[in-house]
Design a protein around this motif. Structure first.
Motif, PDB file in Angstrom:
ATOM      1  N   PRO A 116      -9.646 -40.863 -67.530  1.00  0.00           N
ATOM      2  CA  PRO A 116     -11.072 -40.683 -67.215  1.00  0.00           C
ATOM      3  C   PRO A 116     -11.786 -41.999 -66.946  1.00  0.00           C
ATOM      4  O   PRO A 116     -12.642 -42.080 -66.051  1.00  0.00           O
ATOM      5  CB  PRO A 116     -11.622 -40.003 -68.475  1.00  0.00           C
ATOM      6  N   GLU A 117     -11.438 -43.032 -67.706  1.00  0.00           N
ATOM      7  CA  GLU A 117     -12.102 -44.332 -67.514  1.00  0.00           C
ATOM      8  C   GLU A 117     -11.788 -44.905 -66.138  1.00  0.00           C
ATOM      9  O   GLU A 117     -12.694 -45.340 -65.409  1.00  0.00           O
ATOM     10  CB  GLU A 117     -11.650 -45.322 -68.602  1.00  0.00           C
ATOM     11  N   GLN A 171      -8.446 -36.975 -60.649  1.00  0.00           N
ATOM     12  CA  GLN A 171      -8.273 -37.497 -62.000  1.00  0.00           C
ATOM     13  C   GLN A 171      -7.209 -36.673 -62.718  1.00  0.00           C
ATOM     14  O   GLN A 171      -7.355 -35.464 -62.873  1.00  0.00           O
ATOM     15  CB  GLN A 171      -9.595 -37.430 -62.751  1.00  0.00           C
ATOM     16  N   ILE A 172      -6.150 -37.316 -63.174  1.00  0.00           N
ATOM     17  CA  ILE A 172      -5.049 -36.581 -63.798  1.00  0.00           C
ATOM     18  C   ILE A 172      -5.404 -36.116 -65.209  1.00  0.00           C
ATOM     19  O   ILE A 172      -5.307 -34.938 -65.533  1.00  0.00           O
ATOM     20  CB  ILE A 172      -3.762 -37.440 -63.816  1.00  0.00           C
ATOM     21  N   ILE A 173      -5.790 -37.034 -66.070  1.00  0.00           N
ATOM     22  CA  ILE A 173      -6.057 -36.697 -67.471  1.00  0.00           C
ATOM     23  C   ILE A 173      -7.512 -36.287 -67.636  1.00  0.00           C
ATOM     24  O   ILE A 173      -8.418 -37.041 -67.292  1.00  0.00           O
ATOM     25  CB  ILE A 173      -5.725 -37.886 -68.393  1.00  0.00           C
ATOM     26  N   LYS A 174      -7.735 -35.111 -68.153  1.00  0.00           N
ATOM     27  CA  LYS A 174      -9.080 -34.587 -68.324  1.00  0.00           C
ATOM     28  C   LYS A 174      -9.698 -35.112 -69.626  1.00  0.00           C
ATOM     29  O   LYS A 174      -8.997 -35.621 -70.497  1.00  0.00           O
ATOM     30  CB  LYS A 174      -9.037 -33.050 -68.332  1.00  0.00           C
ATOM     31  N   PRO A 175     -11.018 -34.982 -69.784  1.00  0.00           N
ATOM     32  CA  PRO A 175     -11.675 -35.458 -71.005  1.00  0.00           C
ATOM     33  C   PRO A 175     -11.079 -34.836 -72.264  1.00  0.00           C
ATOM     34  O   PRO A 175     -10.708 -33.664 -72.288  1.00  0.00           O
ATOM     35  CB  PRO A 175     -13.132 -35.022 -70.812  1.00  0.00           C
ATOM     36  N   ASP A 182      -5.283 -36.429 -74.940  1.00  0.00           N
ATOM     37  CA  ASP A 182      -4.638 -37.655 -75.391  1.00  0.00           C
ATOM     38  C   ASP A 182      -3.755 -38.221 -74.275  1.00  0.00           C
ATOM     39  O   ASP A 182      -2.809 -37.565 -73.836  1.00  0.00           O
ATOM     40  CB  ASP A 182      -3.800 -37.346 -76.635  1.00  0.00           C
ATOM     41  N   PRO A 183      -4.004 -39.451 -73.804  1.00  0.00           N
ATOM     42  CA  PRO A 183      -3.201 -40.007 -72.711  1.00  0.00           C
ATOM     43  C   PRO A 183      -1.837 -40.513 -73.142  1.00  0.00           C
ATOM     44  O   PRO A 183      -0.951 -40.701 -72.311  1.00  0.00           O
ATOM     45  CB  PRO A 183      -4.065 -41.176 -72.220  1.00  0.00           C
ATOM     46  N   HIS A 184      -1.641 -40.731 -74.446  1.00  0.00           N
ATOM     47  CA  HIS A 184      -0.396 -41.335 -74.922  1.00  0.00           C
ATOM     48  C   HIS A 184       0.802 -40.423 -74.702  1.00  0.00           C
ATOM     49  O   HIS A 184       1.886 -40.892 -74.368  1.00  0.00           O
ATOM     50  CB  HIS A 184      -0.521 -41.681 -76.406  1.00  0.00           C
ATOM     51  N   ASP A 185       0.626 -39.130 -74.924  1.00  0.00           N
ATOM     52  CA  ASP A 185       1.742 -38.185 -74.833  1.00  0.00           C
ATOM     53  C   ASP A 185       1.506 -37.127 -73.758  1.00  0.00           C
ATOM     54  O   ASP A 185       1.945 -35.995 -73.887  1.00  0.00           O
ATOM     55  CB  ASP A 185       1.970 -37.496 -76.186  1.00  0.00           C
ATOM     56  N   TYR A 186       0.817 -37.509 -72.705  1.00  0.00           N
ATOM     57  CA  TYR A 186       0.492 -36.555 -71.645  1.00  0.00           C
ATOM     58  C   TYR A 186       1.757 -36.087 -70.916  1.00  0.00           C
ATOM     59  O   TYR A 186       2.687 -36.870 -70.697  1.00  0.00           O
ATOM     60  CB  TYR A 186      -0.473 -37.184 -70.647  1.00  0.00           C
ATOM     61  N   ALA A 238       0.639 -29.656 -60.334  1.00  0.00           N
ATOM     62  CA  ALA A 238      -0.537 -30.070 -59.566  1.00  0.00           C
ATOM     63  C   ALA A 238      -0.668 -31.592 -59.538  1.00  0.00           C
ATOM     64  O   ALA A 238      -1.102 -32.173 -58.530  1.00  0.00           O
ATOM     65  CB  ALA A 238      -1.795 -29.439 -60.167  1.00  0.00           C
ATOM     66  N   ASP A 239      -0.290 -32.257 -60.632  1.00  0.00           N
ATOM     67  CA  ASP A 239      -0.324 -33.724 -60.671  1.00  0.00           C
ATOM     68  C   ASP A 239       0.640 -34.307 -59.653  1.00  0.00           C
ATOM     69  O   ASP A 239       0.314 -35.254 -58.923  1.00  0.00           O
ATOM     70  CB  ASP A 239       0.044 -34.235 -62.066  1.00  0.00           C
ATOM     71  N   LEU A 240       1.858 -33.741 -59.589  1.00  0.00           N
ATOM     72  CA  LEU A 240       2.846 -34.230 -58.635  1.00  0.00           C
ATOM     73  C   LEU A 240       2.383 -34.019 -57.196  1.00  0.00           C
ATOM     74  O   LEU A 240       2.568 -34.893 -56.334  1.00  0.00           O
ATOM     75  CB  LEU A 240       4.191 -33.525 -58.856  1.00  0.00           C
ATOM     76  N   GLN A 241       1.767 -32.880 -56.926  1.00  0.00           N
ATOM     77  CA  GLN A 241       1.244 -32.619 -55.588  1.00  0.00           C
ATOM     78  C   GLN A 241       0.164 -33.621 -55.208  1.00  0.00           C
ATOM     79  O   GLN A 241       0.137 -34.137 -54.082  1.00  0.00           O
ATOM     80  CB  GLN A 241       0.675 -31.198 -55.517  1.00  0.00           C
TER      81      GLN A 241
END
Length: 332
Positions: free
Chosen positions: A51-52, A69-73, A76-80, A85-88
């Motif tokens: 998000p940042e 934006q891949i990671i939503k509010p 946790d980004p550490h173990d995402y 849809a991200d790959l696309q």
């Protein structure tokens, strides 16, 4: 190995989805007129991991970028774990922007699985990294393999010092300008404007902390995510509920007892929960230590930003929130 097979499966699923959609796209293209096809210049397609970083790209890119934006509010980004849809989105992007310093350990494998052949911008390039309370240079020319090997030794939460945020947005501006040279002047103007806002944030934070006696500037958080903030504004880190910069770590019984004892002996006033982590353990420790827990709407934004459209949904808003909450709680 399990993650590799899983990503391979995602890549295959993405290929099938893309293939199924080609007929519709061709039909739509055939129905479009030549005039409408040339009417609008397509925006630069950018994938941003956190998000940042996504907020930084939107501020520097403005109306000339289309940001996924891949990671939503509050995720946790550490173990995402990436989705099809991200790959696309990565496969279709011209630019991928990451926070760096090993925060997105899953990204390299995901990029490979997506078949992405564009540019990856590491927004952390040039930031002085913290390792055990010390600073270490992080140069752009460092080998990727060496960076991955030692990333876990460094604190990845670099954006909590606004001066680091300025370095990050400068790297992003360079990446956008290289990818879309015709828009370089607009990106540069946006960088100047946003950098001034970051300077103001830093100045306002410093002024707020100047009102708090040094003896009261003691911080206990959910996990060790605020090292750069603590260092910038001369606070004292007493400890964290999760004894690591990685949210997957857990306190042992001895560490829990030691933290309770340290909170009592240092006169720490509060434990601060974080928006992306459950507050239950923090509440239990606070009860044992006889201090309050700052949680709920006042939870800090450590790894995330607030909901889109809210004041805390931007980097500037989230950082202002953090400072206001911390100062108010520790001043009481």
């Amino acid at each position: 190995m399990k993650r590799i097979f899983w990503l391979a499966g995602l890549a295959a699923a993405t290929t099938v989805i893309a293939g199924c959609g080609s007929t519709t796209d061709d039909a739509a293209g055939g129905a479009a007129t030549a005039g409408s096809a040339a009417a609008a210049t397509p925006k630069l397609a950018v994938v941003a991991t956190t998000p940042e970083v996504a907020d930084f790209v939107r501020n520097i890119g403005g109306a000339d970028v289309d940001v996924t934006q891949i990671i939503k509010p509050n995720v946790d980004p550490h173990d995402y774990e990436p989705t099809p849809a991200d790959l696309q989105a990565i496969a279709a992007a011209k630019l991928v922007v990451k926070s760096g310093v090993g925060l997105e350990e899953w990204l390299d494998r995901t990029i490979e699985s997506a078949g992405f052949d564009g540019t990856v911008v590491d927004s952390s390039a040039g930031v002085k990294l913290r390792e055990g309370g010390h600073e270490h240079g992080h140069e752009e020319e460092a080998h990727a393999e060496e960076e991955e090997e030692h990333a876990e030794e460094h604190d990845p939460h670099i954006w909590h010092d606004p001066r680091n945020a300025k370095i990050m947005v400068t790297n992003i501006e360079k990446g956008l300008a290289a990818a879309e040279p015709a828009k370089a002047s607009a990106f540069a103007a946006n960088l100047t404007t946003y950098s001034a806002e970051l300077d103001k944030l830093d100045k306002d934070n410093a002024a707020a902390w100047a009102k708090i006696p040094a003896a009261d500037r003691k911080l206990v958080t959910n996990h060790d995510a605020f090292g750069y903030y603590i260092q910038r504004y001369d606070l004292e880190f007493v400890g964290s509920v999760i004894p690591s910069m990685d949210t997957s770590a857990e306190l042992s019984a001895k560490q829990l007892n030691d933290l309770v004892a340290k909170i009592k002996s240092t006169g720490t006033k509060a434990i601060f929960a974080e928006s992306s982590l459950p507050p239950k353990t923090a509440e239990a420790i606070a009860q044992q230590a006889g201090v309050k827990v700052v949680a709920g709407e006042d939870a800090l934004f450590g790894d995330s930003l607030g909901a889109p459209g809210s004041p805390e949904g931007t980097y500037l808003g989230a950082e202002r929130h953090n400072t206001e909450v911390l100062v108010e709680a520790l001043a009481g």
